[in-house]
Scaffold this motif. Sequence first.
Motif, short mmCIF file in Angstrom:
data_model
loop_
_atom_site.label_atom_id
_atom_site.label_comp_id
_atom_site.label_asym_id
_atom_site.label_seq_id
_atom_site.Cartn_x
_atom_site.Cartn_y
_atom_site.Cartn_z
N THR A 43 53.21 44.86 76.05
CA THR A 43 54.12 45.56 76.96
C THR A 43 53.43 45.72 78.31
OG1 THR A 43 54.93 46.78 75.07
CG2 THR A 43 55.52 47.65 77.24
N THR A 89 54.17 48.83 84.68
CA THR A 89 54.04 48.61 86.12
C THR A 89 53.98 49.97 86.83
OG1 THR A 89 55.25 46.57 85.92
CG2 THR A 89 55.05 47.47 88.15
N GLU A 103 49.73 53.80 74.34
CA GLU A 103 50.30 53.81 75.67
C GLU A 103 49.41 54.52 76.68
OE1 GLU A 103 55.06 53.83 74.76
OE2 GLU A 103 54.23 54.86 76.49
N SER A 126 58.05 50.79 85.64
CA SER A 126 58.78 50.17 84.53
C SER A 126 57.83 49.84 83.38
CB SER A 126 59.47 48.90 85.01
OG SER A 126 58.49 47.95 85.35
N LYS A 127 58.46 49.51 82.25
CA LYS A 127 57.74 49.25 81.01
C LYS A 127 58.50 48.12 80.36
CE LYS A 127 57.37 52.19 77.32
NZ LYS A 127 57.41 53.51 76.68
N GLN A 128 57.88 46.94 80.28
CA GLN A 128 58.66 45.82 79.78
C GLN A 128 57.87 44.95 78.82
OE1 GLN A 128 59.99 44.01 83.40
NE2 GLN A 128 62.11 44.63 83.00
N PRO A 129 58.52 44.55 77.72
CA PRO A 129 57.83 43.64 76.80
C PRO A 129 57.61 42.28 77.46
CG PRO A 129 60.11 43.93 76.12
CD PRO A 129 59.89 44.85 77.27
N ILE A 130 56.49 41.61 77.10
CA ILE A 130 56.21 40.30 77.69
C ILE A 130 55.57 39.42 76.62
CG2 ILE A 130 53.88 40.80 78.53
CD1 ILE A 130 54.75 39.31 81.15
N SER A 147 50.37 38.74 74.54
CA SER A 147 51.69 39.35 74.49
C SER A 147 51.52 40.86 74.36
CB SER A 147 52.48 38.83 73.29
OG SER A 147 52.63 37.43 73.40
N ARG A 191 49.59 46.56 87.54
CA ARG A 191 50.18 46.36 86.20
C ARG A 191 49.09 46.36 85.12
NH1 ARG A 191 53.39 41.22 85.70
NH2 ARG A 191 51.59 40.27 86.74
#
Length: 567
Positions: free
Chosen positions: A104, A107, A222, A247-251, A102, A213
Amino acid sequence: MEKIVNLCKRRGFIFQASEIYGGLNGAWDYGPLGVELKRNLKNYWWRVIVHERDDVVGMDGAILTHPAVLKASGHVQGFTDPMVDCRLTNQRFKADQIPWQSGTVFTYEFARDAMPSAAAFEALAYLAETEAQPQINKKLDLSDSISLGLRIVERRRLSVPAPTKEPESIESFFLALGTELVRNPQPGWEEWENRFQSGYSVPERALCGDSFRVLVRARESESKARKTAQAFYQKRGLRLPVVILQSKQPIENTRDFNPENGAELTPPRAFNLMLETHLGAVADEASKVYLRPETAQSIFVQFKNILEVSRKKLPFGIAQIGKAFRNEINPRNFTFRSREFEQMELEYFCRPEQGMELLEYWKEERLKFYDDIGISRSKLHVRNVPDEERAFYSKGTYDIEYDFPFGRQELEGVAYRTDYDLKQHQHASDKSLEYFDDETKEKFIPHVVEPSAGVDRTVLALICEAYSEDQAPNDKGEMEARTVLRFHPRMAPIKCAIFPLLKNKEPLVVKAKEIVGLLRPHMTVFYDESGAIGRRYRRQDEIERDSMKQERVKTSDLLQLLSMRIA
Ligand code: ATP
């Protein structure tokens, strides 16, 4: 694990194959002690599974296998591992061994090179030059172009700050320089000023349009994502990549990223694990044969012959120990995942209604076996393999796992394979593989339960289990760290070491040799008369001695006493 690997090499248990030529990945050679340990294991398995039972017979099949066998069994089509590659390092992994992670996801859409194009470099060289013709035929170099740029800024007193080492800063510097030059032209230089600006425009510079990614996990910075992306675009030819974040997205719970560096992995691709070779003089499709990926298929293929000659009634089994070969994507953890290894397999044939019950029976039998060879029950775990992970034809599978120093991993699989294999071979060969029940007069294809164990993995588990360190007095009575392999006597490579106290005392040597002669026909013994007695003991400790306890026994009682303890 490192200590164990070193001890294995130092004391002659296991060496890397082809070691003096740099080693062959995924292949291992067993040395003098390793081969004894391995044989003890195989012999004991054979004794328990074949000799001590009325309902099991053995066989020894060929390694070279007709392609038709492995087509029918499904291996040619389906014996594949989903494999993924790291897009940054090209390291290859088994997809199902990537841990869930898990964090961030960053992309990046593409990257462009902050290096000036050849045209922009040429303009820079002219603009910076005062007297002579500029030398522009040398290779485009970053520090040259920056110092040329700085020289122009200084000479023309432009308000363009010097860049840092970051590609973004270098790009801003050259972009600002181009703007300033065009805005403040100098008579006679307009052509070069314009040429620099258009030569440094985005379309004129190198670009990589691949998206990429990176996973940044909690507690990671970061800037790691950007550095990883820069490395990725550098590998694709950009010298100074300015990476464009999309983009920057939590996963949560993803398996799409390399656990070592966070870089994106390729989508899984099927990779067939079978090794092939060619028979005869011509290496073409018709001469292709496989090195068997498991011993089981030769048992299924010989089922009818063995049934006829052994005249067994269901339920009965056919056992085999032998080599198997798999082109594992990444062999690792010492001998645990090898490309050449040995299996001990039993195919236990039964009536369909007995399958589930026999699955339980064999799981328990196999656990008992591990107990009998000294693998502690507390380190063994039975995993009931869930539906989605089981082969489609299997109605139940248990994995017997062991707590290795590198984690909990499979030692053996016990699978209820139904009538899948025999059915497949009957269909493909067009030969009947049915069983005829004299009493009920029924004809049917038997079902099968298969306990399939790895010899090498079990040897490794035996060594890991036996390994211990303690303190013992040395020659001078001082306490010292001691390494001891506490093998179960049944598995121990050497059962008895015989040392005359002094080698120059004739009667002691004669007596010791008499004992060697007495024991040798019954067990592996080791005789040593050279060096200090303490050191001779210690050398043996390292390969197998539990306690330093002394007991005096009569020579005539020795054989019986030792045999009892070994069995
Ligand atoms: P894994 O999932 O670890 O690759 P598997 O489930 O494919 O193993 P099986 O096909 O069930 O393994 O083979 C039976 C046994 O053969 C395994 O439990 C293991 O002990 C042994 N074995 C399989 N592959 C290897 C290997 N590459 N090196 C050493 N032993 C192996």
